[in-house]
Design an enzyme around this catalytic site. Structure first.
Site, PDB file in Angstrom:
ATOM      1  N   TYR A  48      18.001   8.408  24.298  1.00 16.98           N
ATOM      2  CA  TYR A  48      18.452   8.796  25.631  1.00 16.98           C
ATOM      3  C   TYR A  48      19.968   8.838  25.674  1.00 16.98           C
ATOM      4  CZ  TYR A  48      19.564   8.203  30.623  1.00 16.98           C
ATOM      5  OH  TYR A  48      20.090   8.336  31.882  1.00 16.98           O
ATOM      6  N   ASP A  63      31.216   5.209  35.550  1.00 16.56           N
ATOM      7  CA  ASP A  63      30.420   6.402  35.806  1.00 16.56           C
ATOM      8  C   ASP A  63      30.491   6.758  37.286  1.00 16.56           C
ATOM      9  OD1 ASP A  63      28.618   8.459  35.711  1.00 16.56           O
ATOM     10  OD2 ASP A  63      26.852   7.202  35.470  1.00 16.56           O
ATOM     11  N   ASP A  90      21.078  12.725  30.457  1.00 23.43           N
ATOM     12  CA  ASP A  90      21.532  12.662  31.846  1.00 23.43           C
ATOM     13  C   ASP A  90      22.286  13.948  32.166  1.00 23.43           C
ATOM     14  OD1 ASP A  90      22.701  12.041  34.279  1.00 23.43           O
ATOM     15  OD2 ASP A  90      23.351  10.039  33.672  1.00 23.43           O
ATOM     16  N   ASP A  92      23.256  14.430  35.488  1.00 23.22           N
ATOM     17  CA  ASP A  92      23.879  14.099  36.770  1.00 23.22           C
ATOM     18  C   ASP A  92      23.257  14.915  37.908  1.00 23.22           C
ATOM     19  OD1 ASP A  92      25.635  12.138  35.709  1.00 23.22           O
ATOM     20  OD2 ASP A  92      26.938  13.718  34.969  1.00 23.22           O
ATOM     21  N   HIS A 117      17.475  14.786  33.175  1.00 24.73           N
ATOM     22  CA  HIS A 117      17.203  14.414  34.561  1.00 24.73           C
ATOM     23  C   HIS A 117      18.337  14.842  35.471  1.00 24.73           C
ATOM     24  CE1 HIS A 117      19.754  10.727  34.659  1.00 24.73           C
ATOM     25  NE2 HIS A 117      19.194  10.358  33.514  1.00 24.73           N
ATOM     26  N   GLU A 119      19.696  14.430  39.585  1.00 29.31           N
ATOM     27  CA  GLU A 119      19.617  13.461  40.668  1.00 29.31           C
ATOM     28  C   GLU A 119      20.096  14.077  41.977  1.00 29.31           C
ATOM     29  OE1 GLU A 119      23.705  10.963  39.983  1.00 29.31           O
ATOM     30  OE2 GLU A 119      22.274  11.128  38.320  1.00 29.31           O
ATOM     31  N   CYS A 127      27.103   5.842  39.152  1.00 28.02           N
ATOM     32  CA  CYS A 127      25.979   5.155  38.521  1.00 28.02           C
ATOM     33  C   CYS A 127      24.981   4.709  39.576  1.00 28.02           C
ATOM     34  CB  CYS A 127      26.490   3.959  37.725  1.00 28.02           C
ATOM     35  SG  CYS A 127      25.192   2.835  37.158  1.00 28.02           S
ATOM     36  N   ARG A 162      15.228  12.865  39.649  1.00 29.65           N
ATOM     37  CA  ARG A 162      15.618  11.503  40.027  1.00 29.65           C
ATOM     38  C   ARG A 162      16.080  11.483  41.479  1.00 29.65           C
ATOM     39  NH1 ARG A 162      20.751   8.222  37.345  1.00 29.65           N
ATOM     40  NH2 ARG A 162      21.644   7.602  39.348  1.00 29.65           N
ATOM     41  N   GLU A 192      15.165   5.805  41.387  1.00 29.82           N
ATOM     42  CA  GLU A 192      16.202   4.948  40.824  1.00 29.82           C
ATOM     43  C   GLU A 192      16.405   3.679  41.636  1.00 29.82           C
ATOM     44  OE1 GLU A 192      17.685   3.754  38.536  1.00 29.82           O
ATOM     45  OE2 GLU A 192      19.636   4.679  38.143  1.00 29.82           O
ATOM     46  N   ASN A 215      13.792   2.916  34.900  1.00 30.71           N
ATOM     47  CA  ASN A 215      15.129   2.706  34.353  1.00 30.71           C
ATOM     48  C   ASN A 215      15.368   1.209  34.178  1.00 30.71           C
ATOM     49  OD1 ASN A 215      17.655   3.316  33.395  1.00 30.71           O
ATOM     50  ND2 ASN A 215      18.582   3.604  35.406  1.00 30.71           N
TER      51      ASN A 215
END
Length: 300
Positions: A48, A63, A90, A92, A117, A119, A127, A162, A192, A215
């Site tokens: 990942y 992040d 990721d 974002d 993913h 989000e 983050c 996400r 999340e 996660n």
């Protein structure tokens, strides 16, 4: 291993097969190509690419949305080239509106990513286990998921949706969003940062029948559950995003403190190993074989 001349085959189909096997797939985080190779050498089936770790590794910063889509896709390509494992990455927020998401999907596909993913945070994001998050309207994120599904050229590429809404609008809102994202075509759902085992159980129960992501953020806001418990709850994919980053940081901090105190790292050399051992781990044996294979041609 991700050798220079290796032909890894269809890593996206391999990831789908792993997820179909019925046990949680464990995906340790990697923040650079070396840590990705270490994940592979440790015997894991999937790696990942952590956004948190990527930001820390490339910029030395937290992040909070400082990296753009082109930087993240390029970094994903380096990790994908380093290993034969399926890479989950990721992506974002998709770096903009649904049109931007189309480009993001194509860039990540070309990079060799097996799954990514997206989000529902407002840009610039942060983050998922930090305070101060905001989310876009559910309809806006649903459109992004639809664009992502439409944009992929390989049907085996997995789109993970996400939601960070639990920390902003509550768990009910997050679960409702996840359902909407599934209806838009997302392959896996990722709620999340639930903050209690009861909340994790609710996510698993109310989204039963969908492939779910957990996660396991080391030191984050979500309680630590065992692999066996996650299997009971039906989670398909478990991310361990920052353990490698935290371990590397702790090791470097210790080394530098010793160097500062003693004037040399001599006291730690036995633990560190030597350059030859590291070169072997990084693949110097393969380089020597290729040099030998091409040397005769060079002489001709």
């Amino acid at each position: 291993m991700g050798d220079l001349l290796s032909q890894p085959g269809n890593r996206r189909a391999r990831l789908r097969a792993l997820l179909d096997a019925g046990e949680p797939v464990l995906a340790p985080g990697a923040y650079d190509a070396l840590s990705a190779r270490l994940v592979e050498q440790a015997g894991f089936d999937v790696v990942y690419m952590t956004g948190f770790g990527t930001t820390a590794g490339l910029l030395g910063r937290p992040d909070v949305g400082l990296l753009g889509g082109a930087e993240m896709a390029a970094h994903a390509g380096r990790l994908a080239d380093a290993v034969d494992l399926p890479l989950i990455a990721d992506a974002d927020t998709g770096y903009g509106n649904p049109i931007n998401v189309i480009r993001t999907i194509r860039d990540y596909e070309r990079a060799g990513v097996a799954a990514l993913h997206l989000e529902d945070q407002v840009m610039p994001k942060r983050c998922g286990h930090l305070a101060g998050k905001q989310v876009v309207p559910a309809g806006e994120m649903t459109a992004k998921i639809r664009a992502a599904v439409d944009a992929r050229t390989d049907p085996d590429m997995l789109i993970i949706a996400r939601t960070d809404a639990a920390a902003v609008d509550g768990l009910d809102a997050a679960i409702d969003r996840a359902r909407r994202f599934a209806d838009a075509g997302a392959d896996l759902l990722f709620v999340e940062a639930p903050t209690s085992e009861a909340h994790i159980e609710r996510v698993a129960s109310e989204l039963s029948g969908h492939r779910l992501v957990f996660n396991w953020a080391e030191g984050g806001r979500t309680p630590a559950l065992s692999r066996e418990r996650l299997a009971e709850l039906g989670f398909a994919l478990v991310l361990f995003p920052v353990g490698t980053l935290l371990a590397a940081t702790a090791g470097m901090t210790e080394l530098l403190a010793r160097l500062r105190a003693d004037g040399s790292p001599a006291a730690m050399l036995e633990r560190l190993g030597g350059l030859d051992a590291f070169a072997e781990l990084a693949g110097i044996g393969e380089i020597r074989q290729l040099e030998d294979a091409y040397r005769n041609d060079e002489k001709g």
